[in-house]
Scaffold this motif. Sequence first.
Motif, short mmCIF file in Angstrom:
data_model
loop_
_atom_site.label_atom_id
_atom_site.label_comp_id
_atom_site.label_asym_id
_atom_site.label_seq_id
_atom_site.Cartn_x
_atom_site.Cartn_y
_atom_site.Cartn_z
N UNK A 185 -3.34 -44.45 5.96
CA UNK A 185 -2.09 -43.76 5.71
C UNK A 185 -1.75 -43.63 4.25
N UNK A 186 -0.61 -43.03 3.98
CA UNK A 186 -0.15 -42.83 2.61
C UNK A 186 1.34 -42.56 2.59
N UNK A 187 1.88 -42.51 1.37
CA UNK A 187 3.31 -42.29 1.23
C UNK A 187 3.74 -42.36 -0.22
N UNK A 188 4.82 -43.09 -0.47
CA UNK A 188 5.38 -43.18 -1.81
C UNK A 188 5.66 -44.64 -2.16
N UNK A 189 5.50 -44.96 -3.45
CA UNK A 189 5.82 -46.30 -3.95
C UNK A 189 6.62 -46.17 -5.24
N UNK A 190 7.71 -46.93 -5.32
CA UNK A 190 8.56 -46.91 -6.50
C UNK A 190 9.05 -48.30 -6.84
N UNK A 191 9.90 -48.39 -7.85
CA UNK A 191 10.37 -49.68 -8.35
C UNK A 191 11.90 -49.72 -8.40
N UNK A 192 12.43 -50.92 -8.53
CA UNK A 192 13.88 -51.11 -8.52
C UNK A 192 14.33 -51.81 -9.80
N UNK A 193 15.65 -51.83 -9.99
CA UNK A 193 16.28 -52.49 -11.14
C UNK A 193 15.70 -51.99 -12.46
N UNK A 238 5.53 -42.99 -7.32
CA UNK A 238 4.20 -42.38 -7.26
C UNK A 238 3.64 -42.41 -5.86
N UNK A 239 2.36 -42.08 -5.76
CA UNK A 239 1.68 -41.99 -4.47
C UNK A 239 1.14 -43.35 -4.05
N UNK A 240 1.39 -43.72 -2.79
CA UNK A 240 0.86 -44.94 -2.20
C UNK A 240 -0.15 -44.59 -1.11
N UNK A 241 -1.12 -45.47 -0.88
CA UNK A 241 -2.14 -45.23 0.13
C UNK A 241 -2.70 -46.58 0.58
N UNK A 277 7.89 -49.48 -0.78
CA UNK A 277 6.82 -48.62 -0.31
C UNK A 277 7.19 -48.03 1.04
N UNK A 278 7.04 -46.73 1.18
CA UNK A 278 7.25 -46.06 2.45
C UNK A 278 5.99 -45.29 2.81
N UNK A 279 5.42 -45.53 4.00
CA UNK A 279 4.17 -44.89 4.37
C UNK A 279 4.20 -44.39 5.81
N UNK A 280 3.34 -43.42 6.07
CA UNK A 280 3.09 -42.92 7.42
C UNK A 280 1.61 -43.14 7.69
#
Length: 209
Positions: free
Chosen positions: A39-47, A56-59, A200-203
Amino acid sequence: MTRKLIAGVAVLTLWAGSAVAQERREANADMRGLTVQLGGGVEGYTNALASDINPGVAYGATLVLKPTKVLGLEVGYSGAVNNFDRNSVAASVTTSGPDIIRNGGQAVATVGLTAAPLQPYLLAGLGLSHYNVRGSAPGFQDDNVGNVPVGAGLRLYAGNFTADARINYNVLFDQEFAAVPTADVSLPVGETFSKGGSYTGTLNFGATW
């Protein structure tokens, strides 16, 4: 009275038909066994990290073992590529492509909230990632970072096919890959690291045996 009786019989018939259909779906769904997912999706950061690193892109790839319809145990690879926010980070990147490449692995336990083929679940686990910072950016460096992923998801089982949507927050053990000058976490040794975690959010799609 006759009309009420007929209406009651109709309601019971519909309910029984729905129950039988649900039982058939559950019987045909491979909710136990070994599943391989990609699968894949999106990854980002907090604070503070969010102001320096763009989403960016997550996989990833995951091996899932479900001894019961509810309990799941996972081991997998996850990766992501992100760029610096040029408005806050004066980076000098000498190669094309993303500014930060993350490669890691994690072990996760999942608990289903139902035993139905459409199953919401909760997850928690432990992971370790290597951050490769490409080029030169003040305060950023290559590093190995541990994390605790916690989150929730929704799985669909149809025969031996599985679809999985999830989102998790990663509590980072440290952020030594981002020891930026504007850091807001001070350590006794005098080093400072930028505060924040990642999400991270993925499908994911896979098959069960």
